[in-house]
Write a protein that holds these residues in place. Structure first.
Motif, PDB file in Angstrom:
ATOM      1  N   LEU A 105       0.873  -1.191   0.000  1.00  0.00           N
ATOM      2  CA  LEU A 105       0.000   0.000   0.000  1.00  0.00           C
ATOM      3  C   LEU A 105       0.899   1.228   0.000  1.00  0.00           C
ATOM      4  CD1 LEU A 105      -1.740  -2.131   2.204  1.00  0.00           C
ATOM      5  CD2 LEU A 105      -3.415  -0.496   1.412  1.00  0.00           C
ATOM      6  N   PRO A 131       5.525  -1.700  -1.821  1.00  0.00           N
ATOM      7  CA  PRO A 131       4.721  -0.959  -2.808  1.00  0.00           C
ATOM      8  C   PRO A 131       5.540  -0.719  -4.079  1.00  0.00           C
ATOM      9  CG  PRO A 131       4.458   0.000  -0.628  1.00  0.00           C
ATOM     10  CD  PRO A 131       5.547  -1.030  -0.509  1.00  0.00           C
ATOM     11  N   TYR A 132       4.841  -0.502  -5.199  1.00  0.00           N
ATOM     12  CA  TYR A 132       5.541  -0.516  -6.489  1.00  0.00           C
ATOM     13  C   TYR A 132       6.670   0.502  -6.589  1.00  0.00           C
ATOM     14  CZ  TYR A 132       2.732   3.587  -7.812  1.00  0.00           C
ATOM     15  OH  TYR A 132       2.150   4.827  -7.851  1.00  0.00           O
ATOM     16  N   GLN A 181       7.893  -4.845  -5.953  1.00  0.00           N
ATOM     17  CA  GLN A 181       6.901  -4.841  -7.034  1.00  0.00           C
ATOM     18  C   GLN A 181       7.282  -3.821  -8.105  1.00  0.00           C
ATOM     19  OE1 GLN A 181       2.984  -2.926  -6.558  1.00  0.00           O
ATOM     20  NE2 GLN A 181       2.097  -4.949  -6.950  1.00  0.00           N
ATOM     21  N   ASN A 210       3.096  -5.416 -11.239  1.00  0.00           N
ATOM     22  CA  ASN A 210       1.843  -4.732 -10.903  1.00  0.00           C
ATOM     23  C   ASN A 210       0.961  -4.599 -12.146  1.00  0.00           C
ATOM     24  OD1 ASN A 210      -0.074  -2.564 -10.639  1.00  0.00           O
ATOM     25  ND2 ASN A 210       0.988  -1.839  -8.809  1.00  0.00           N
ATOM     26  N   TYR A 248     -11.397   1.383  -4.964  1.00  0.00           N
ATOM     27  CA  TYR A 248     -11.335   0.472  -3.823  1.00  0.00           C
ATOM     28  C   TYR A 248     -12.692   0.222  -3.178  1.00  0.00           C
ATOM     29  CZ  TYR A 248      -6.406   0.903  -4.473  1.00  0.00           C
ATOM     30  OH  TYR A 248      -5.156   0.850  -5.040  1.00  0.00           O
ATOM     31  N   GLY A 261      -8.573  -8.783  -1.211  1.00  0.00           N
ATOM     32  CA  GLY A 261      -9.679  -7.831  -1.293  1.00  0.00           C
ATOM     33  C   GLY A 261     -10.708  -7.945  -0.192  1.00  0.00           C
ATOM     34  N   ASP A 262     -10.844  -6.834   0.583  1.00  0.00           N
ATOM     35  CA  ASP A 262     -11.944  -6.685   1.546  1.00  0.00           C
ATOM     36  C   ASP A 262     -11.983  -7.716   2.660  1.00  0.00           C
ATOM     37  OD1 ASP A 262     -12.611  -4.607  -0.074  1.00  0.00           O
ATOM     38  OD2 ASP A 262     -14.718  -5.178  -0.354  1.00  0.00           O
ATOM     39  N   PHE A 307     -11.636  -7.745   6.225  1.00  0.00           N
ATOM     40  CA  PHE A 307     -11.518  -6.786   7.337  1.00  0.00           C
ATOM     41  C   PHE A 307     -11.725  -7.447   8.703  1.00  0.00           C
ATOM     42  CE2 PHE A 307     -12.893  -4.125   3.699  1.00  0.00           C
ATOM     43  CZ  PHE A 307     -11.770  -3.311   3.635  1.00  0.00           C
ATOM     44  N   MET A 326      -3.925 -12.346   0.808  1.00  0.00           N
ATOM     45  CA  MET A 326      -3.207 -11.079   0.922  1.00  0.00           C
ATOM     46  C   MET A 326      -4.135 -10.051   1.568  1.00  0.00           C
ATOM     47  SD  MET A 326      -1.507  -8.645  -1.974  1.00  0.00           S
ATOM     48  CE  MET A 326       0.153  -9.270  -2.009  1.00  0.00           C
ATOM     49  N   LEU A 327      -3.652  -9.435   2.641  1.00  0.00           N
ATOM     50  CA  LEU A 327      -4.472  -8.461   3.372  1.00  0.00           C
ATOM     51  C   LEU A 327      -3.814  -7.089   3.327  1.00  0.00           C
ATOM     52  CD1 LEU A 327      -5.560 -11.189   4.514  1.00  0.00           C
ATOM     53  CD2 LEU A 327      -5.667 -10.100   6.745  1.00  0.00           C
ATOM     54  N   GLY A 328      -4.609  -6.066   3.065  1.00  0.00           N
ATOM     55  CA  GLY A 328      -4.087  -4.711   3.024  1.00  0.00           C
ATOM     56  C   GLY A 328      -4.724  -3.846   4.096  1.00  0.00           C
ATOM     57  N   ARG A 329      -5.821  -3.191   3.703  1.00  0.00           N
ATOM     58  CA  ARG A 329      -6.436  -2.250   4.644  1.00  0.00           C
ATOM     59  C   ARG A 329      -6.886  -2.925   5.940  1.00  0.00           C
ATOM     60  NH1 ARG A 329     -10.718  -0.341   0.476  1.00  0.00           N
ATOM     61  NH2 ARG A 329     -10.468  -2.564   0.056  1.00  0.00           N
TER      62      ARG A 329
HETATM   63  C1  LIG Z   1      -3.476   3.692  -0.364  1.00  0.00           C
HETATM   64  C2  LIG Z   1      -3.305   2.446  -1.174  1.00  0.00           C
HETATM   65  C3  LIG Z   1      -2.099   2.214  -1.846  1.00  0.00           C
HETATM   66  C4  LIG Z   1      -1.923   1.051  -2.617  1.00  0.00           C
HETATM   67  N1  LIG Z   1      -0.715   0.821  -3.241  1.00  0.00           N
HETATM   68  C5  LIG Z   1      -0.548  -0.333  -3.970  1.00  0.00           C
HETATM   69  C6  LIG Z   1       0.702  -0.647  -4.602  1.00  0.00           C
HETATM   70  O1  LIG Z   1       1.707   0.064  -4.503  1.00  0.00           O
HETATM   71  N2  LIG Z   1       0.764  -1.803  -5.325  1.00  0.00           N
HETATM   72  C7  LIG Z   1      -0.303  -2.665  -5.444  1.00  0.00           C
HETATM   73  O2  LIG Z   1      -0.202  -3.703  -6.095  1.00  0.00           O
HETATM   74  N3  LIG Z   1      -1.472  -2.392  -4.838  1.00  0.00           N
HETATM   75  C8  LIG Z   1      -1.622  -1.271  -4.116  1.00  0.00           C
HETATM   76  N4  LIG Z   1      -2.802  -1.047  -3.468  1.00  0.00           N
HETATM   77  C9  LIG Z   1      -3.850  -2.089  -3.507  1.00  0.00           C
HETATM   78  C10 LIG Z   1      -3.708  -3.053  -2.320  1.00  0.00           C
HETATM   79  O3  LIG Z   1      -2.484  -3.756  -2.369  1.00  0.00           O
HETATM   80  C11 LIG Z   1      -4.869  -4.086  -2.304  1.00  0.00           C
HETATM   81  O4  LIG Z   1      -4.852  -4.785  -3.518  1.00  0.00           O
HETATM   82  C12 LIG Z   1      -6.232  -3.439  -2.127  1.00  0.00           C
HETATM   83  O5  LIG Z   1      -6.204  -2.463  -1.099  1.00  0.00           O
HETATM   84  C13 LIG Z   1      -7.302  -4.486  -1.824  1.00  0.00           C
HETATM   85  O6  LIG Z   1      -6.945  -5.234  -0.682  1.00  0.00           O
HETATM   86  P1  LIG Z   1      -7.534  -4.873   0.794  1.00  0.00           P
HETATM   87  O7  LIG Z   1      -9.042  -4.816   0.641  1.00  0.00           O
HETATM   88  O8  LIG Z   1      -7.072  -6.020   1.661  1.00  0.00           O
HETATM   89  O9  LIG Z   1      -6.985  -3.562   1.191  1.00  0.00           O
HETATM   90  C14 LIG Z   1      -2.996   0.110  -2.721  1.00  0.00           C
HETATM   91  C15 LIG Z   1      -4.195   0.357  -2.043  1.00  0.00           C
HETATM   92  C16 LIG Z   1      -4.375   1.496  -1.287  1.00  0.00           C
HETATM   93  C17 LIG Z   1      -5.694   1.705  -0.565  1.00  0.00           C
END
Ligand SMILES: Cc1cc2nc3c(=O)[nH]c(=O)nc-3n(C[C@H](O)[C@H](O)[C@H](O)COP(=O)(O)O)c2cc1C
Length: 311
Positions: free
Chosen positions: A7, A32-33, A62, A89, A168, A192-193, A195, A214-217
């Motif tokens: 992220l 992040p990329y 990435q 990416n 998103y 994705g999603d 939480f 894979m978990l992000g937010r």
């Molecule tokens: C602020 C932000 C920055 C992100 N930066 C990248 C990134 O650099 N490379 C990438 O592949 N995805 C990026 N994403 C996407 C996340 O890696 C992920 O695919 C997306 O948030 C869905 O997953 P989540 O619901 O678990 O967050 C970004 C998402 C957000 C919200």
């Protein structure tokens, strides 16, 4: 297995190192990329890939590139820094990126994706995974992309099954994810999603055979989510102590690398925009952090926010 999503602006090397130090519950960290600007790599990306900033056992950088030439340039820099595993990416949804034929801007052009992969697998000794969306405008694009991906020995494929136009929000396209399960010959990672533990259990029920998530937010909002998913039990006090120690570790590291306290405080504000969700009243918690004018008020403010968690 659980992967920390990349992220941009959030899971920087300070975040990743602090997360590993305090929780150590994710199995891989995605950087992040990195991409080119005027044919050069900006310094902010170099800091992110330095080996000394990435001591965790599995860290995957990435690459965001529009063609094989750009990809190779970035790959060479990464190789010089000791990396041998890369991620492409094909997901970034922002028009600034997609209009330049990068990220999910490549999804309607499977021939271009073919050229990048063909070039990589004909000259590189490294391994490659791909992170993609279901499409730029429509999940129909996925079919031709899957055909291309199936022609190469990818390590794995991570799918965030939204189209780029959704950014998103909006529904995840579960049919598109099921299509990928049935038609991709590679290991497939769900993204994705997720939480909550319940979100994870729901997806696990729907998508049999998937064993990596894979978990992000979800992690930004609750860094203890991987503990919950993996069934590592903690008392309320243990949870609070870990969360407290996490933000202190982040602050300490930012103060070490930033040239002034104001910049460190700005980074912590950004961190708290998600971290505030650990608390019963996230809006209120974030408001307290947002209005801080100087770092000397940070610790007392944080202590009072944590008091709400404890009592
Ligand atoms: C602020 C932000 C920055 C992100 N930066 C990248 C990134 O650099 N490379 C990438 O592949 N995805 C990026 N994403 C996407 C996340 O890696 C992920 O695919 C997306 O948030 C869905 O997953 P989540 O619901 O678990 O967050 C970004 C998402 C957000 C919200």
């Amino acid at each position: 297995m659980i992967y920390l999503a990349p992220l941009q602006g959030f899971t920087d090397y300070v975040y990743r190192a602090s997360y590993a130090e305090v929780f150590n519950t994710v199995d891989a960290y995605f950087i992040p990329y990195i991409s080119l600007k005027n044919n050069e790599i900006p310094n902010k990306y170099i800091r992110e890939i330095l080996p000394e900033n990435n001591a965790q056992s599995r860290v995957i950088p990435q690459i965001l590139a529009k063609d094989a030439a750009e990809f190779e340039l970035l790959e060479n820099v990464l190789t010089d820094h000791g990396y041998s595993e890369f991620n492409l990416n094909l997901g970034c949804p922002y028009p600034m990126v997609t209009n330049r034929g990068k990220g999910s801007g490549l999804l309607p052009f499977p021939d271009e994706i073919y050229k990048i992969l063909d070039h990589f697998f004909s000259q590189s000794k490294g391994t490659l995974s791909v992170k993609l969306r279901a499409g730029l405008k429509s999940a129909d694009e996925l079919k031709d992309v899957v055909k291309v991906l199936n022609q190469f020995p990818l390590k794995e494929v991570i799918l965030h099954a939204r189209v780029a136009d959704q950014l998103y929000s909006g529904e995840i396209d579960e049919n598109a994810f099921s299509y990928a399960i049935e038609n991709l010959k590679h290991k497939l990672v769900y993204n994705g999603d997720i939480f909550s533990k319940q979100d994870f259990l729901d997806k696990q029920n729907k998508f049999h055979g998937v064993d990596t998530w894979m978990l992000g937010r979800g992690i930004l909002m609750n860094p203890l989510l991987p503990h919950e998913i993996k069934g590592i039990e903690l008392s309320g006090k243990e949870r609070a102590d870990l969360l407290f120690s996490f933000q202190q570790t982040m602050l300490k590291r930012y103060l070490e690398i930033m040239d002034n306290e104001g910049n460190a405080l700005n980074k912590m504000r950004q961190f708290w925009s998600y971290f505030a969700y650990c608390f019963p009243n996230p809006k209120k918690a974030f408001k307290h952090i947002k209005k801080l004018k100087a770092l000397n008020k940070y610790n007392p403010t944080v202590k009072s926010i944590f008091n709400e968690l404890n009592g």
